[in-house]
Design a protein around this motif. Structure first.
Motif, PDB file in Angstrom:
ATOM      1  N   ALA A 146       0.808  -1.228   0.000  1.00 23.63           N
ATOM      2  CA  ALA A 146       0.000   0.000   0.000  1.00 23.63           C
ATOM      3  C   ALA A 146       0.838   1.274   0.000  1.00 23.63           C
ATOM      4  O   ALA A 146       0.494   2.234  -0.694  1.00 23.63           O
ATOM      5  CB  ALA A 146      -0.960  -0.003   1.181  1.00 23.63           C
ATOM      6  N   ALA A 147       1.913   1.312   0.758  1.00 27.12           N
ATOM      7  CA  ALA A 147       2.734   2.538   0.821  1.00 27.12           C
ATOM      8  C   ALA A 147       3.293   2.908  -0.544  1.00 27.12           C
ATOM      9  O   ALA A 147       3.345   4.092  -0.900  1.00 27.12           O
ATOM     10  CB  ALA A 147       3.863   2.382   1.835  1.00 27.12           C
ATOM     11  N   LEU A 148       3.688   1.919  -1.330  1.00 27.46           N
ATOM     12  CA  LEU A 148       4.191   2.211  -2.685  1.00 27.46           C
ATOM     13  C   LEU A 148       3.067   2.656  -3.606  1.00 27.46           C
ATOM     14  O   LEU A 148       3.254   3.568  -4.422  1.00 27.46           O
ATOM     15  CB  LEU A 148       4.905   0.992  -3.272  1.00 27.46           C
ATOM     16  N   ARG A 149       1.905   2.038  -3.480  1.00 30.66           N
ATOM     17  CA  ARG A 149       0.771   2.463  -4.303  1.00 30.66           C
ATOM     18  C   ARG A 149       0.375   3.882  -3.946  1.00 30.66           C
ATOM     19  O   ARG A 149       0.096   4.695  -4.834  1.00 30.66           O
ATOM     20  CB  ARG A 149      -0.406   1.501  -4.144  1.00 30.66           C
ATOM     21  N   ASP A 150       0.351   4.189  -2.654  1.00 32.19           N
ATOM     22  CA  ASP A 150       0.004   5.544  -2.218  1.00 32.19           C
ATOM     23  C   ASP A 150       1.022   6.563  -2.715  1.00 32.19           C
ATOM     24  O   ASP A 150       0.660   7.659  -3.125  1.00 32.19           O
ATOM     25  CB  ASP A 150      -0.080   5.614  -0.691  1.00 32.19           C
ATOM     26  N   ARG A 151       2.281   6.208  -2.671  1.00 31.14           N
ATOM     27  CA  ARG A 151       3.341   7.125  -3.087  1.00 31.14           C
ATOM     28  C   ARG A 151       3.369   7.344  -4.600  1.00 31.14           C
ATOM     29  O   ARG A 151       3.486   8.467  -5.071  1.00 31.14           O
ATOM     30  CB  ARG A 151       4.702   6.574  -2.621  1.00 31.14           C
ATOM     31  N   ASP A 152       3.244   6.239  -5.365  1.00 27.72           N
ATOM     32  CA  ASP A 152       3.500   6.309  -6.810  1.00 27.72           C
ATOM     33  C   ASP A 152       2.261   6.252  -7.684  1.00 27.72           C
ATOM     34  O   ASP A 152       2.333   6.568  -8.865  1.00 27.72           O
ATOM     35  CB  ASP A 152       4.442   5.183  -7.229  1.00 27.72           C
ATOM     36  N   GLY A 153       1.146   5.810  -7.144  1.00 29.09           N
ATOM     37  CA  GLY A 153      -0.068   5.705  -7.943  1.00 29.09           C
ATOM     38  C   GLY A 153      -0.340   4.291  -8.415  1.00 29.09           C
ATOM     39  O   GLY A 153       0.327   3.340  -8.014  1.00 29.09           O
ATOM     40  N   LEU A 154      -1.339   4.184  -9.275  1.00 27.69           N
ATOM     41  CA  LEU A 154      -1.832   2.893  -9.760  1.00 27.69           C
ATOM     42  C   LEU A 154      -1.849   2.848 -11.277  1.00 27.69           C
ATOM     43  O   LEU A 154      -1.973   3.882 -11.937  1.00 27.69           O
ATOM     44  CB  LEU A 154      -3.254   2.661  -9.267  1.00 27.69           C
ATOM     45  N   ILE A 155      -1.778   1.651 -11.801  1.00 29.17           N
ATOM     46  CA  ILE A 155      -1.997   1.445 -13.233  1.00 29.17           C
ATOM     47  C   ILE A 155      -3.499   1.290 -13.414  1.00 29.17           C
ATOM     48  O   ILE A 155      -4.112   0.390 -12.822  1.00 29.17           O
ATOM     49  CB  ILE A 155      -1.253   0.196 -13.737  1.00 29.17           C
ATOM     50  N   PRO A 156      -4.126   2.173 -14.196  1.00 28.84           N
ATOM     51  CA  PRO A 156      -5.577   2.073 -14.385  1.00 28.84           C
ATOM     52  C   PRO A 156      -5.984   0.688 -14.891  1.00 28.84           C
ATOM     53  O   PRO A 156      -5.380   0.150 -15.820  1.00 28.84           O
ATOM     54  CB  PRO A 156      -5.873   3.148 -15.430  1.00 28.84           C
TER      55      PRO A 156
END
Length: 137
Positions: A50-60
């Protein structure tokens, strides 16, 4: 008094050799190939924490599955499978942060019969560096 014992045995391999062995069993894909695979119906699976997703975003459009849940969520025969886990012939592209943990995850998925599982060379960071779409969390 403790004994100093070596844990190395003839069957022991280091992580670099393990990665080489695992990756020799399938073809990895680059970010553009992953995007094309997704357009053709492949399931992109983001296993970053989660911390990496929060920091960098998501692939739609990518399915987010924490690494510790991956096998349970993608096993088409499993009682805890995601709705997207429709069969063993599903093409799955596993995405971690930089393309290391995803290779080990692919080995596990292939043992479950997901014979078209592969991973993204360079992971999410390579996807982003290629200028492919990223959304905020």
């Amino acid at each position: 008094m403790s004994e100093n014992r070596s844990t190395d045995t003839p069957d022991t391999v280091g992580i670099d050799e393990l990665l080489d062995r695992v990756r020799a069993g399938y073809d990895r894909i680059d970010p553009r190939e992953a995007a094309a695979a997704a357009e053709a119906g492949a399931l992109l699976v983001d296993i970053r924490y989660a911390a990496l997703r929060d920091r960098d975003g998501l692939i739609p459009g990518a399915l987010v599955v924490e690494r510790n849940e991956l096998e349970w969520r993608l096993d088409p025969q499993g009682s805890h499978r995601a709705p997207e886990a429709v069969g063993h012939d599903l093409q799955v592209v596993v995405i971690c942060n930089e393309g290391y943990a995803s290779s080990l995850a692919v080995a596990s998925l292939r043992q479950l019969g997901l014979h078209r599982a592969t991973d993204l060379i360079g992971g999410f960071q390579a996807w982003r560096a290629a200028g492919l779409p990223v959304s905020a969390t």
